[in-house]
Design a protein around this motif. Sequence first.
Motif, PDB file in Angstrom:
ATOM      1  N   ALA A   2     -82.994  84.066  -4.219  1.00  0.00           N
ATOM      2  CA  ALA A   2     -83.663  83.632  -3.019  1.00  0.00           C
ATOM      3  C   ALA A   2     -82.669  82.497  -2.187  1.00  0.00           C
ATOM      4  O   ALA A   2     -81.983  82.280  -2.985  1.00  0.00           O
ATOM      5  N   ASN A   3     -83.202  82.350  -1.119  1.00  0.00           N
ATOM      6  CA  ASN A   3     -82.516  81.454  -0.188  1.00  0.00           C
ATOM      7  C   ASN A   3     -83.119  79.902  -0.478  1.00  0.00           C
ATOM      8  O   ASN A   3     -84.038  79.831  -1.449  1.00  0.00           O
ATOM      9  N   LEU A   4     -82.409  79.055   0.058  1.00  0.00           N
ATOM     10  CA  LEU A   4     -83.030  77.423  -0.156  1.00  0.00           C
ATOM     11  C   LEU A   4     -84.258  76.933   0.126  1.00  0.00           C
ATOM     12  O   LEU A   4     -84.733  76.501  -0.727  1.00  0.00           O
ATOM     13  N   PHE A   5     -84.785  77.793   1.338  1.00  0.00           N
ATOM     14  CA  PHE A   5     -85.883  77.711   1.455  1.00  0.00           C
ATOM     15  C   PHE A   5     -87.166  78.101   0.489  1.00  0.00           C
ATOM     16  O   PHE A   5     -88.097  77.432   0.155  1.00  0.00           O
ATOM     17  N   GLN A   6     -86.787  79.326   0.155  1.00  0.00           N
ATOM     18  CA  GLN A   6     -87.618  79.872  -1.011  1.00  0.00           C
ATOM     19  C   GLN A   6     -87.534  79.164  -2.035  1.00  0.00           C
ATOM     20  O   GLN A   6     -88.524  79.045  -2.698  1.00  0.00           O
ATOM     21  N   ILE A   7     -86.304  78.622  -2.687  1.00  0.00           N
ATOM     22  CA  ILE A   7     -86.493  78.023  -3.830  1.00  0.00           C
ATOM     23  C   ILE A   7     -87.107  76.586  -3.550  1.00  0.00           C
ATOM     24  O   ILE A   7     -87.810  76.220  -4.635  1.00  0.00           O
ATOM     25  N   SER A   8     -86.817  76.020  -2.491  1.00  0.00           N
ATOM     26  CA  SER A   8     -87.729  74.634  -2.123  1.00  0.00           C
ATOM     27  C   SER A   8     -89.237  74.940  -2.254  1.00  0.00           C
ATOM     28  O   SER A   8     -89.898  73.976  -2.843  1.00  0.00           O
ATOM     29  N   ASP A   9     -89.660  75.985  -1.675  1.00  0.00           N
ATOM     30  CA  ASP A   9     -91.085  76.187  -1.612  1.00  0.00           C
ATOM     31  C   ASP A   9     -91.675  76.241  -3.023  1.00  0.00           C
ATOM     32  O   ASP A   9     -92.525  75.938  -3.553  1.00  0.00           O
ATOM     33  N   ASP A  31     -90.850  74.256 -18.075  1.00  0.00           N
ATOM     34  CA  ASP A  31     -89.667  75.027 -17.855  1.00  0.00           C
ATOM     35  C   ASP A  31     -89.402  75.684 -16.782  1.00  0.00           C
ATOM     36  O   ASP A  31     -88.405  75.729 -16.218  1.00  0.00           O
ATOM     37  N   GLN A  32     -90.343  76.337 -16.065  1.00  0.00           N
ATOM     38  CA  GLN A  32     -90.498  76.697 -14.872  1.00  0.00           C
ATOM     39  C   GLN A  32     -89.887  75.565 -13.808  1.00  0.00           C
ATOM     40  O   GLN A  32     -88.994  75.921 -12.685  1.00  0.00           O
ATOM     41  N   ILE A  33     -90.553  74.307 -13.948  1.00  0.00           N
ATOM     42  CA  ILE A  33     -90.147  73.355 -12.780  1.00  0.00           C
ATOM     43  C   ILE A  33     -88.506  73.066 -13.154  1.00  0.00           C
ATOM     44  O   ILE A  33     -87.745  72.962 -12.080  1.00  0.00           O
ATOM     45  N   LYS A  34     -88.083  72.891 -14.316  1.00  0.00           N
ATOM     46  CA  LYS A  34     -86.620  72.805 -14.630  1.00  0.00           C
ATOM     47  C   LYS A  34     -85.847  73.770 -14.093  1.00  0.00           C
ATOM     48  O   LYS A  34     -84.816  73.534 -13.584  1.00  0.00           O
ATOM     49  N   LEU A  35     -86.103  74.906 -14.340  1.00  0.00           N
ATOM     50  CA  LEU A  35     -85.509  76.197 -13.842  1.00  0.00           C
ATOM     51  C   LEU A  35     -85.173  76.032 -12.450  1.00  0.00           C
ATOM     52  O   LEU A  35     -84.270  76.369 -11.532  1.00  0.00           O
ATOM     53  N   SER A  36     -86.599  75.983 -11.774  1.00  0.00           N
ATOM     54  CA  SER A  36     -86.362  75.963 -10.313  1.00  0.00           C
ATOM     55  C   SER A  36     -85.663  74.569  -9.672  1.00  0.00           C
ATOM     56  O   SER A  36     -84.868  75.104  -8.670  1.00  0.00           O
ATOM     57  N   GLU A  37     -85.688  73.636 -10.502  1.00  0.00           N
ATOM     58  CA  GLU A  37     -84.909  72.448 -10.055  1.00  0.00           C
ATOM     59  C   GLU A  37     -83.428  73.083 -10.180  1.00  0.00           C
ATOM     60  O   GLU A  37     -82.540  72.491  -9.204  1.00  0.00           O
ATOM     61  N   GLU A  38     -83.307  73.253 -11.381  1.00  0.00           N
ATOM     62  CA  GLU A  38     -81.704  74.096 -11.472  1.00  0.00           C
ATOM     63  C   GLU A  38     -81.104  74.967 -10.345  1.00  0.00           C
ATOM     64  O   GLU A  38     -80.173  74.832  -9.681  1.00  0.00           O
ATOM     65  N   ASN A  39     -82.132  75.777  -9.949  1.00  0.00           N
ATOM     66  CA  ASN A  39     -81.843  76.878  -9.120  1.00  0.00           C
ATOM     67  C   ASN A  39     -81.515  75.935  -7.555  1.00  0.00           C
ATOM     68  O   ASN A  39     -80.625  76.623  -6.960  1.00  0.00           O
ATOM     69  N   LEU A  40     -82.612  75.007  -7.429  1.00  0.00           N
ATOM     70  CA  LEU A  40     -82.376  74.162  -6.223  1.00  0.00           C
ATOM     71  C   LEU A  40     -80.869  73.627  -6.053  1.00  0.00           C
ATOM     72  O   LEU A  40     -80.534  73.615  -4.974  1.00  0.00           O
ATOM     73  N   ILE A  41     -80.738  73.117  -7.199  1.00  0.00           N
ATOM     74  CA  ILE A  41     -79.575  72.261  -7.319  1.00  0.00           C
ATOM     75  C   ILE A  41     -78.181  73.122  -6.869  1.00  0.00           C
ATOM     76  O   ILE A  41     -77.297  72.887  -6.157  1.00  0.00           O
ATOM     77  N   ASN A  46     -74.051  75.431  -3.336  1.00  0.00           N
ATOM     78  CA  ASN A  46     -73.574  76.426  -2.800  1.00  0.00           C
ATOM     79  C   ASN A  46     -73.345  76.112  -1.161  1.00  0.00           C
ATOM     80  O   ASN A  46     -72.469  76.661  -0.410  1.00  0.00           O
ATOM     81  N   TYR A  47     -74.742  75.653  -0.604  1.00  0.00           N
ATOM     82  CA  TYR A  47     -74.613  75.459   0.638  1.00  0.00           C
ATOM     83  C   TYR A  47     -73.502  74.598   1.110  1.00  0.00           C
ATOM     84  O   TYR A  47     -72.842  74.593   2.129  1.00  0.00           O
ATOM     85  N   ILE A  48     -73.341  73.460   0.299  1.00  0.00           N
ATOM     86  CA  ILE A  48     -72.607  72.529   0.375  1.00  0.00           C
ATOM     87  C   ILE A  48     -71.017  73.029   0.526  1.00  0.00           C
ATOM     88  O   ILE A  48     -70.182  72.789   1.432  1.00  0.00           O
ATOM     89  N   GLY A  49     -70.816  73.981  -0.166  1.00  0.00           N
ATOM     90  CA  GLY A  49     -69.396  74.636  -0.295  1.00  0.00           C
ATOM     91  C   GLY A  49     -69.161  75.428   0.898  1.00  0.00           C
ATOM     92  O   GLY A  49     -68.027  75.220   1.406  1.00  0.00           O
ATOM     93  N   VAL A  50     -70.038  76.099   1.303  1.00  0.00           N
ATOM     94  CA  VAL A  50     -70.075  76.912   2.499  1.00  0.00           C
ATOM     95  C   VAL A  50     -69.945  76.022   3.828  1.00  0.00           C
ATOM     96  O   VAL A  50     -69.073  76.439   4.613  1.00  0.00           O
ATOM     97  N   ILE A  51     -70.409  75.012   3.971  1.00  0.00           N
ATOM     98  CA  ILE A  51     -70.668  74.141   4.980  1.00  0.00           C
ATOM     99  C   ILE A  51     -68.929  73.531   5.063  1.00  0.00           C
ATOM    100  O   ILE A  51     -68.461  73.483   5.964  1.00  0.00           O
ATOM    101  N   LYS A  52     -68.580  72.843   3.898  1.00  0.00           N
ATOM    102  CA  LYS A  52     -67.212  72.490   3.806  1.00  0.00           C
ATOM    103  C   LYS A  52     -66.085  73.461   4.242  1.00  0.00           C
ATOM    104  O   LYS A  52     -65.246  73.046   5.131  1.00  0.00           O
ATOM    105  N   MET A  53     -66.310  74.782   3.846  1.00  0.00           N
ATOM    106  CA  MET A  53     -65.420  75.700   4.230  1.00  0.00           C
ATOM    107  C   MET A  53     -65.294  76.110   5.650  1.00  0.00           C
ATOM    108  O   MET A  53     -64.500  76.131   6.215  1.00  0.00           O
ATOM    109  N   LYS A  54     -66.490  76.236   6.144  1.00  0.00           N
ATOM    110  CA  LYS A  54     -66.902  76.457   7.636  1.00  0.00           C
ATOM    111  C   LYS A  54     -66.157  75.041   8.410  1.00  0.00           C
ATOM    112  O   LYS A  54     -65.642  75.244   9.569  1.00  0.00           O
TER     113      LYS A  54
END
Length: 163
Positions: A2-9, A31-41, A46-54
């Motif tokens: 999922a993308n960042l928006f889907q995970i946030s949602d 457990d779902q909240i913890k997993l979702s939070e880990e996915n979000l983080i 990953n977004y930060i890595g791509v932003i810095k690379m770009k």
Amino acid sequence: MANLFQISDEFLNLIYQAEENEGEVSQELADQIKLSEENLIEKAGNYIGVIKMKEGEIETAKKEIERLQKFIKREERTVEWLKNNLKFAVKEFDLKEVGNNKLSTRKSSSVLVEDVETLPSEFVKETTKTTKSADKKAIKEAIQEGKNIEGCSIVTKETLKIS
């Protein structure tokens, strides 16, 4: 994945479910909240890595453009210097041909104007290039003073800073 928006949602929906249950959170929901939070983080990382690379790629490209512009100027000066030396040889030694290349010089003339302001008016050509741009500072001040300017508004922006 999922993308960042889907995970946030998804994360927010899980939080809302917990709120709807008046704060009582089952182990499954926790457990779902913890997993979702880990996915979000993870996704945010990953977004930060791509932003810095770009941003790095952009900076590298800007430096490469600057390097190429300097290269072009240097090469243009070299070509001009070579042409002047060859022109000297053509004139001094009456060089007319080198291999398959024929050489000659020709006369040309151009006008050198030292100061346009001192020319008589009949020799002055006025050109006007008009560009319009909004005076955003004045518009902002006017809106803040309560004036309504059609088609204009103050927009609050939020920028991301990654340290």
